[in-house]
Design a protein around this motif. Structure first.
Motif, PDB file in Angstrom:
ATOM      1  N   PRO A   4      52.356  28.738 -80.698  1.00 16.27           N
ATOM      2  CA  PRO A   4      53.543  28.124 -80.088  1.00 16.27           C
ATOM      3  C   PRO A   4      53.342  26.611 -79.964  1.00 16.27           C
ATOM      4  N   HIS A   5      54.239  25.835 -80.550  1.00 13.33           N
ATOM      5  CA  HIS A   5      54.037  24.392 -80.653  1.00 13.33           C
ATOM      6  C   HIS A   5      54.174  23.679 -79.310  1.00 13.33           C
ATOM      7  N   GLY A   6      53.432  22.570 -79.193  1.00 12.93           N
ATOM      8  CA  GLY A   6      53.628  21.650 -78.088  1.00 12.93           C
ATOM      9  C   GLY A   6      54.634  20.580 -78.488  1.00 12.93           C
ATOM     10  N   LEU A   7      54.973  19.689 -77.542  1.00 10.63           N
ATOM     11  CA  LEU A   7      55.919  18.607 -77.815  1.00 10.63           C
ATOM     12  C   LEU A   7      55.394  17.284 -77.261  1.00 10.63           C
ATOM     13  N   ALA A   8      55.779  16.195 -77.927  1.00  9.62           N
ATOM     14  CA  ALA A   8      55.485  14.835 -77.454  1.00  9.62           C
ATOM     15  C   ALA A   8      53.999  14.631 -77.176  1.00  9.62           C
ATOM     16  N   GLY A   9      53.153  15.185 -78.027  1.00  6.54           N
ATOM     17  CA  GLY A   9      51.715  15.035 -77.852  1.00  6.54           C
ATOM     18  C   GLY A   9      51.049  16.156 -77.092  1.00  6.54           C
ATOM     19  N   GLY A  10      51.827  17.106 -76.605  1.00  6.28           N
ATOM     20  CA  GLY A  10      51.253  18.260 -75.923  1.00  6.28           C
ATOM     21  C   GLY A  10      50.616  19.222 -76.915  1.00  6.28           C
ATOM     22  N   ALA A  11      49.609  19.950 -76.474  1.00  8.17           N
ATOM     23  CA  ALA A  11      48.892  20.877 -77.353  1.00  8.17           C
ATOM     24  C   ALA A  11      49.635  22.202 -77.477  1.00  8.17           C
ATOM     25  N   ALA A  12      49.395  22.867 -78.589  1.00  2.63           N
ATOM     26  CA  ALA A  12      49.977  24.193 -78.807  1.00  2.63           C
ATOM     27  C   ALA A  12      49.334  25.214 -77.871  1.00  2.63           C
TER      28      ALA A  12
ATOM     29  N   ALA B  39      43.440  33.234 -69.045  1.00  5.12           N
ATOM     30  CA  ALA B  39      43.155  31.861 -68.635  1.00  5.12           C
ATOM     31  C   ALA B  39      42.850  30.964 -69.828  1.00  5.12           C
ATOM     32  N   GLY B  40      43.429  29.759 -69.816  1.00  8.54           N
ATOM     33  CA  GLY B  40      43.170  28.780 -70.862  1.00  8.54           C
ATOM     34  C   GLY B  40      44.021  28.923 -72.101  1.00  8.54           C
ATOM     35  N   SER B  41      44.952  29.862 -72.123  1.00 10.23           N
ATOM     36  CA  SER B  41      45.762  30.072 -73.329  1.00 10.23           C
ATOM     37  C   SER B  41      47.002  29.186 -73.379  1.00 10.23           C
ATOM     38  N   GLY B  42      47.363  28.562 -72.252  1.00  5.92           N
ATOM     39  CA  GLY B  42      48.478  27.619 -72.254  1.00  5.92           C
ATOM     40  C   GLY B  42      48.057  26.284 -72.842  1.00  5.92           C
ATOM     41  N   GLY B  43      48.958  25.628 -73.568  1.00  7.10           N
ATOM     42  CA  GLY B  43      48.638  24.349 -74.191  1.00  7.10           C
ATOM     43  C   GLY B  43      48.477  23.233 -73.171  1.00  7.10           C
ATOM     44  N   ALA B  44      47.499  22.363 -73.404  1.00  9.21           N
ATOM     45  CA  ALA B  44      47.278  21.225 -72.515  1.00  9.21           C
ATOM     46  C   ALA B  44      48.377  20.188 -72.703  1.00  9.21           C
ATOM     47  N   GLY B  45      48.591  19.364 -71.682  1.00  8.48           N
ATOM     48  CA  GLY B  45      49.595  18.322 -71.778  1.00  8.48           C
ATOM     49  C   GLY B  45      49.803  17.640 -70.445  1.00  8.48           C
TER      50      GLY B  45
ATOM     51  N   ALA C 140      56.132  24.204 -71.491  1.00 10.43           N
ATOM     52  CA  ALA C 140      56.383  23.094 -70.575  1.00 10.43           C
ATOM     53  C   ALA C 140      57.570  22.286 -71.091  1.00 10.43           C
ATOM     54  N   GLY C 141      58.219  21.553 -70.192  1.00 12.26           N
ATOM     55  CA  GLY C 141      59.393  20.815 -70.630  1.00 12.26           C
ATOM     56  C   GLY C 141      59.749  19.652 -69.734  1.00 12.26           C
ATOM     57  N   VAL C 142      60.876  19.026 -70.064  1.00 13.38           N
ATOM     58  CA  VAL C 142      61.363  17.841 -69.361  1.00 13.38           C
ATOM     59  C   VAL C 142      62.534  18.216 -68.465  1.00 13.38           C
ATOM     60  N   LEU C 143      62.549  17.643 -67.271  1.00 14.46           N
ATOM     61  CA  LEU C 143      63.661  17.832 -66.350  1.00 14.46           C
ATOM     62  C   LEU C 143      64.577  16.612 -66.305  1.00 14.46           C
ATOM     63  N   ARG C 144      63.992  15.421 -66.568  1.00 14.30           N
ATOM     64  CA  ARG C 144      64.804  14.204 -66.485  1.00 14.30           C
ATOM     65  C   ARG C 144      64.249  13.146 -67.430  1.00 14.30           C
TER      66      ARG C 144
ATOM     67  N   PRO D 103      50.647  35.361 -76.379  1.00 18.61           N
ATOM     68  CA  PRO D 103      50.470  33.919 -76.591  1.00 18.61           C
ATOM     69  C   PRO D 103      50.734  33.098 -75.334  1.00 18.61           C
ATOM     70  N   GLY D 104      50.133  31.909 -75.311  1.00 20.06           N
ATOM     71  CA  GLY D 104      50.431  30.945 -74.266  1.00 20.06           C
ATOM     72  C   GLY D 104      51.555  30.020 -74.706  1.00 20.06           C
ATOM     73  N   GLY D 105      52.162  29.319 -73.762  1.00 19.22           N
ATOM     74  CA  GLY D 105      53.210  28.361 -74.079  1.00 19.22           C
ATOM     75  C   GLY D 105      52.638  27.004 -74.448  1.00 19.22           C
ATOM     76  N   GLY D 106      53.424  26.210 -75.167  1.00 20.06           N
ATOM     77  CA  GLY D 106      52.989  24.881 -75.561  1.00 20.06           C
ATOM     78  C   GLY D 106      53.072  23.883 -74.412  1.00 20.06           C
ATOM     79  N   GLY D 107      52.240  22.844 -74.479  1.00 23.50           N
ATOM     80  CA  GLY D 107      52.263  21.784 -73.478  1.00 23.50           C
ATOM     81  C   GLY D 107      53.221  20.671 -73.867  1.00 23.50           C
ATOM     82  N   TYR D 108      53.594  19.829 -72.896  1.00 25.45           N
ATOM     83  CA  TYR D 108      54.507  18.709 -73.154  1.00 25.45           C
ATOM     84  C   TYR D 108      53.838  17.406 -72.728  1.00 25.45           C
ATOM     85  N   GLY D 109      53.834  16.430 -73.637  1.00 26.99           N
ATOM     86  CA  GLY D 109      53.262  15.126 -73.343  1.00 26.99           C
ATOM     87  C   GLY D 109      51.755  15.105 -73.521  1.00 26.99           C
ATOM     88  N   ALA D 110      51.234  13.945 -73.871  1.00 23.70           N
ATOM     89  CA  ALA D 110      49.788  13.818 -74.068  1.00 23.70           C
ATOM     90  C   ALA D 110      49.050  14.099 -72.766  1.00 23.70           C
ATOM     91  N   PRO D 111      47.946  14.857 -72.836  1.00 21.76           N
ATOM     92  CA  PRO D 111      47.187  15.181 -71.617  1.00 21.76           C
ATOM     93  C   PRO D 111      46.672  13.925 -70.919  1.00 21.76           C
TER      94      PRO D 111
END
Length: 243
Positions: A190-198, A153-159, A102-106, A235-243
């Motif tokens: 795979p790491h998450g960012l800004a509080g997102g889960a791996a 299912a469920g392998s992507g990081g929460a965020g 997951a990531g940031v667009l703006r 692997p799943g991708g990391g999440g972005y931002g706190a859930p």
């Protein structure tokens, strides 16, 4: 191409994707950047260090590290899940999709994330862009059965924006063959960012015809017999931002 060259190629890839303009692909893209690859590092190893898979595995690690350092995108699956099998009559190779980060667009004026995106499920990411052989064609040409290829299912990081899910691929062998896997993100997620889960780590194992399960290493080779199933959980991708 040396690992150092793959590092330069990965840097070019990352920064070119961040330019919001249609620019040509040439060496001029690198002029504003100073790339330092220390002697003796993983990207510039000294002989007789083992060097392999720079274009398929190391490049993915560099890409995830750069996007993470820039704070724009969590880690994607970070591997191409290179899977090969064969014998004296048949040889086959494929790369297997996983979750994207997951990531940031703006960003706002103070650097806060205003708009973002979820990761995609079971997709080829970054340097890997090869299509899988259609199951019907694969089974027609090779003595194997594609039992399933599904979203894990469920392998992507929460965020705030979730990471994409990885996949699960099951190949049943119909005659003796040697199978090999070159993969990553089996121990470090795979790491998450800004509080997102791996995202979830990947996994490789064999289900023998007699019911035995054999766990495999990230890079491993195994002899397959008729009825055995090779299972690859990407692997799943990391999440972005706190859930």
């Amino acid at each position: 191409m040396t690992l150092e060259a793959w590092a330069v190629a990965a840097v070019l890839y990352v920064f070119r994707t961040l330019v919001d303009d249609d620019i040509p692909l040439n060496a001029g893209c690198l002029e504003p950047l100073r790339i330092i690859v220390p002697e003796g590092s993983m990207l510039r190893p000294r002989y007789p260090a083992a060097v392999v898979a720079g274009n398929v595995e190391t490049s993915q690690a560099i890409t995830d590290a750069l996007y993470g350092a820039l704070g724009v995108m969590a880690a994607s699956q970070g591997t191409m899940n290179n899977f090969t099998f064969g014998n004296a009559r048949h040889q086959y190779y494929e790369t297997i999709a996983g979750g994207s980060g997951a990531g940031v667009l703006r960003f706002g004026e103070r650097g806060e994330a205003l708009e973002g995106h979820d990761g995609a499920d079971v997709v080829q990411t970054h340097m890997t862009n090869s299509r899988l052989t259609d199951p019907e064609v694969l089974e027609w040409r090779f003595p194997v059965l594609v039992e399933s290829f599904e979203i894990r299912a469920g392998s992507g990081g929460a965020g705030r924006w979730r990471g994409g899910n990885g996949g699960r691929r099951r190949i049943r062998f119909l005659e003796p063959m040697t199978a090999s896997i070159v993969s990553n993100r089996r121990r470090i997620a795979p790491h998450g960012l800004a509080g997102g889960a791996a995202g979830a780590c990947g996994r490789n194992y064999v289900e023998r015809a007699n019911g035995e399960r054999v766990e495999l290493k990230p890079c491993d080779t195994v002899e397959m017999q008729p009825g055995d199933v090779f299972v690859i959980e990407t692997p799943g991708g990391g999440g972005y931002g706190a859930p």
